[in-house]
Write a protein that holds these residues in place. Structure first.
Motif: not given
Length: 439
Positions: A93-99, A254-258, A420-433
């Motif tokens: 399901f993780a890829f559904v939004g992007v794909l 897709v790689t980001l979600i992978s 929804a998923v790609a920007p959430t993942a990107f921001l969460a990873i970057v901000l956490n770092q």
């Protein structure tokens, strides 16, 4: 739930006798079957494929076939590939939004090409996943899973009301009592079966709900078996059925979600060994699980299948049954593989009316969101972490709800920004770092 003595089968290499192993394997299939085929149906719809048509049926077949093949990669293994643990793979399901966004704007050729390349990168992560595991703590993975569930919930409501396409939502029948009666039947039957039964039946609650809704829809004249009658019994595979079309933005998305999916698989491998054998997963098991994840995704993409990942609900079965044997899940993989080679099975699933599917996915998508919230309960709610949660979810879901806010972003970048998923993942990873711990 089917259960045998866990002290006997806590070793992944031991095999229960067939009269125990077969129902245990079937139990794994029933627990993930509906969740496995749903992403293919959603992405096919976003791509504009005819509902119940040959191309949609093929995508459903590939979802089943490569869930089985990817599972065998995990349980049997090839050299360093595969954890050789009872890990069930399925369409993610993780890829559904992007794909879905890529398929709608760029076509399935671009979407599946991106899956192949992202799968290869995912595979390569197997060599380094142990060392970068710290980049993806529960704060990041929980946020991503929560965003996936929240993004998908409106899709479930639209399906329950009659469909997600513009012409379906514009129809007079959209939101009718007829549609909602079918969707609510699915939900109610699933709840009753889940909480009033046990064993294999309880584990297949959503599937039982879908069957009940399917029967009601048939009684109400909403089901056509024309495509099932025309479908053959056995079919071959098609190499790159929608062509090979490279787009850098799509590959990045897709790689980001992978990468996030790889970390989820690491968690599932660890949870499996902890639940089934009372030990931590070894580095070889973690890297092997990641290799199998990526290989399954890349190979599936070549033949028209969507990305695969480990299924967390099946980890729960290992914990509940106490059966750690990887051979049980191998049986489940073989069952899925056989189903994927039978077009009539795919056509039967494709003939399911949207309100039937809608009832099922309302439960499934809600459970995805709930799983994300459950992961976040492991996170200490400091000001820093609350800020990361707030910004990641607000931007990720906000841009999805108001896509015109980034209407001037070009092509695929607009699709990714509003996924929804790609920007959430990107921001969460970057901000956490970058944010200091004492913020």
């Amino acid at each position: 739930m089917s259960k045998v003595n866990p002290s006997v089968y806590s070793d992944a290499n031991l095999t229960p006798p067939m009269h125990e192993a077969l129902p245990l394997g079937l139990q794994h299939v029933l627990a993930m079957f509906a969740s496995n085929v749903t992403p293919a149906i959603i992405v096919a719809g976003a791509a504009g494929l005819a509902f119940g048509g040959a191309e949609q049926v093929y995508l459903i077949q590939m979802a089943m076939l490569f869930a089985g093949i990817a599972t065998l990669f995990q349980t049997i293994g090839i050299g360093p590939i595969g954890a050789r643990l009872p890990i069930m793979q399925g369409t993610s399901f993780a890829f559904v939004g992007v794909l879905a966004g890529i398929a709608a704007t760029q076509g399935l050729g671009v979407a599946l090409t991106s899956c192949i390349i992202a799968g290869a990168i995912h595979f390569a992560l197997g060599a380094v996943i142990v060392s970068i595991r710290s980049w993806f703590p529960p704060l990041v993975t929980g946020l991503v899973i929560l965003a996936i569930g929240l993004y998908l919930i409106p899709v479930g409501i639209k399906y329950a009301a009659g469909g997600a396409a513009d012409f379906q939502m514009a129809a007079d029948s959209f939101g009718s009592l007829k549609h909602w009666s079918v969707a609510l039947t699915v939900i109610l039957v699933a709840l009753v079966v889940k909480f009033k039964t046990n064993g294999i039946l309880s584990n297949a609650a959503i599937l039982m709900g879908l069957v009940a809704g399917y029967v009601l829809a048939y009684i109400l004249g909403m089901v056509s078996f024309g495509a099932v009658e025309k479908a053959s019994w056995i079919t071959g595979l098609q190499v790159m059925p929608f062509g090979f079309e490279f787009n850098l933005g799509a590959v990045i998305g897709v790689t980001l979600i992978s990468i996030v999916s790889a970390v989820e698989t690491v968690g599932d491998a660890s949870a499996t060994t902890k639940a089934g054998a009372g030990r931590e997963a070894t580095d070889d098991e973690i890297s092997g699980a990641t290799y199998a994840d990526g290989l399954g995704t890349a190979v599936a993409g070549v033949f028209g299948g969507l990305p695969n990942t480990s299924f967390s609900q099946n980890v729960g079965i290992v914990g509940m049954t106490g059966v750690m044997s990887r051979h049980v899940v191998t049986i489940a993989g073989v069952i899925m593989l056989i189903c994927g080679l039978l077009p009539k099975v795919g056509a039967t699933i494709a003939s399911m009316p949207f309100p039937v599917l809608g009832g099922g996915v309302i439960v499934m998508f809600g459970m995805v969101a709930a799983a994300g919230m459950n992961v976040l309960t492991e996170v200490s709610m400091t000001r820093r972490n609350m800020i990361i949660i707030a910004i990641s979810l607000t931007v990720g879901l906000g841009l999805n709800l108001v896509p015109t806010a980034v209407q001037y972003l070009p092509g695929i970048w607009n699709t990714l920004a509003t996924s929804a998923v790609a920007p959430t993942a990107f921001l969460a990873i970057v901000l956490n770092q970058i944010l200091p711990d004492d913020a």
